[in-house]
Design a protein around this motif. Sequence first.
Motif, short mmCIF file in Angstrom:
data_model
loop_
_atom_site.label_atom_id
_atom_site.label_comp_id
_atom_site.label_asym_id
_atom_site.label_seq_id
_atom_site.Cartn_x
_atom_site.Cartn_y
_atom_site.Cartn_z
N GLU A 106 0.81 -1.22 0.00
CA GLU A 106 0.00 0.00 0.00
C GLU A 106 0.85 1.27 0.00
O GLU A 106 0.43 2.30 -0.54
CB GLU A 106 -0.93 -0.01 1.21
CG GLU A 106 -2.00 -1.10 1.15
CD GLU A 106 -2.81 -1.18 2.44
OE1 GLU A 106 -2.43 -0.49 3.42
OE2 GLU A 106 -3.80 -1.93 2.47
N ARG A 107 2.02 1.22 0.60
CA ARG A 107 2.84 2.42 0.73
C ARG A 107 3.90 2.58 -0.38
O ARG A 107 4.71 3.47 -0.32
CB ARG A 107 3.53 2.42 2.10
CG ARG A 107 2.53 2.50 3.24
CD ARG A 107 3.23 2.44 4.59
NE ARG A 107 2.28 2.47 5.68
CZ ARG A 107 2.61 2.37 6.97
NH1 ARG A 107 3.90 2.24 7.30
NH2 ARG A 107 1.70 2.40 7.91
N SER A 108 3.87 1.70 -1.33
CA SER A 108 4.78 1.86 -2.47
C SER A 108 4.43 3.14 -3.23
O SER A 108 3.27 3.58 -3.21
CB SER A 108 4.66 0.64 -3.40
OG SER A 108 5.23 -0.51 -2.79
N PRO A 109 5.42 3.77 -3.90
CA PRO A 109 6.79 3.31 -4.12
C PRO A 109 7.71 3.62 -2.95
O PRO A 109 7.44 4.51 -2.17
CB PRO A 109 7.19 4.08 -5.37
CG PRO A 109 6.43 5.37 -5.25
CD PRO A 109 5.10 4.99 -4.65
N TRP A 110 8.84 2.88 -2.91
CA TRP A 110 9.86 3.05 -1.89
C TRP A 110 11.16 3.52 -2.54
O TRP A 110 11.32 3.44 -3.76
CB TRP A 110 10.12 1.71 -1.17
CG TRP A 110 8.93 1.16 -0.46
CD1 TRP A 110 7.78 0.69 -1.03
CD2 TRP A 110 8.77 1.00 0.94
NE1 TRP A 110 6.91 0.24 -0.07
CE2 TRP A 110 7.49 0.41 1.15
CE3 TRP A 110 9.57 1.28 2.05
CZ2 TRP A 110 7.01 0.12 2.42
CZ3 TRP A 110 9.09 0.97 3.30
CH2 TRP A 110 7.82 0.40 3.48
N SER A 111 12.07 3.99 -1.69
CA SER A 111 13.41 4.31 -2.16
C SER A 111 14.40 3.47 -1.38
O SER A 111 14.16 3.11 -0.23
CB SER A 111 13.71 5.80 -1.97
OG SER A 111 13.70 6.14 -0.59
N TRP A 112 15.52 3.14 -2.02
CA TRP A 112 16.55 2.34 -1.38
C TRP A 112 17.90 2.96 -1.68
O TRP A 112 18.29 3.08 -2.84
CB TRP A 112 16.51 0.90 -1.90
CG TRP A 112 17.45 -0.01 -1.17
CD1 TRP A 112 18.69 -0.39 -1.55
CD2 TRP A 112 17.20 -0.64 0.08
NE1 TRP A 112 19.26 -1.22 -0.62
CE2 TRP A 112 18.37 -1.40 0.40
CE3 TRP A 112 16.14 -0.65 0.97
CZ2 TRP A 112 18.47 -2.15 1.55
CZ3 TRP A 112 16.24 -1.40 2.14
CH2 TRP A 112 17.41 -2.15 2.42
N GLY A 113 18.61 3.39 -0.61
CA GLY A 113 19.89 4.03 -0.81
C GLY A 113 19.79 5.31 -1.60
O GLY A 113 20.72 5.68 -2.33
#
Length: 207
Positions: free
Chosen positions: A182-189
Motif C-alpha cells: 500500500e505504501r509503495s513506491p519506496w526508495s533504497w539508498g
Amino acid sequence: MTRRATGSRIVGYEPRLFFAMPTAESERLARRMGERLGTAGSEGAARGGEAAGGSAYDRVARDEREAFVRELWLPSRNEYAHPGAVLRVMNYLCFVNSKVLARQGQRVLASHKPVLVHIDYHADVVPRLRAAAGFLAGQADALRQLTAADTTTHAAARPPCAGAREWNGADEAAPAVRAAVERSPWSWGGVPGFVFEAGGGLSTPRG
C-alpha cells in the motif's frame, strides 16, 4: 551457494542486547520504537490479551523485535524518513549469545572470557544460566552439561516443521506485507522507484 559465494552466515538482530551511542539518530530510533510498542500493546489488548499470541512475555519480545528491525531496516518512502541510525555488529565472541556459548564455548572460548552472555531462545533457561555463571566464575567443565538444543519436554512436544503453511497462500494478509504494497513506491539508498506488488512481485528501476 553459488560459484561467486562459497558460503554464507545467517544472523538475527535482537533488541535485548544492543548499545546505542548518544546521538540524535539513536534518540529517534528509541522514540519510534516506543511509539511502535505502544501501538502494538494496544492492538494486542484489543485482540484479547494472551490468547492472541502466547504469553505476555512472548508478545512483548515479538513486538520489541519487530519494532527494532523495522526502524533499522525499512527504507525512507513517501512521508516516512528513516531515523538514520547505523547498525554495527559487536564481536560475537565478546558479547556472546547463549547458542554460541553452548555450541562453541568449550573450544572457542577456552582461552578467554566474554564480556557478557545473553541468554535467550531457550525454554530451559535456569540450567543454562547456572552453566553460564559457572563458566564465567572459572569452572572449566561448567558448559559440558549443556546441549545445543533445549532439553525440556514441552520444547520437544511439537515435531519440527509441523507449523501451519497458510502464509504460502495468503501472503497479503500479513500487516507488514500489506503495508509494503500500500505504501509503495519506496526508495533504497536514495534511489526511488521500488514498488512491492500484490502477489509478491517487485518492480525496480532496473526492471
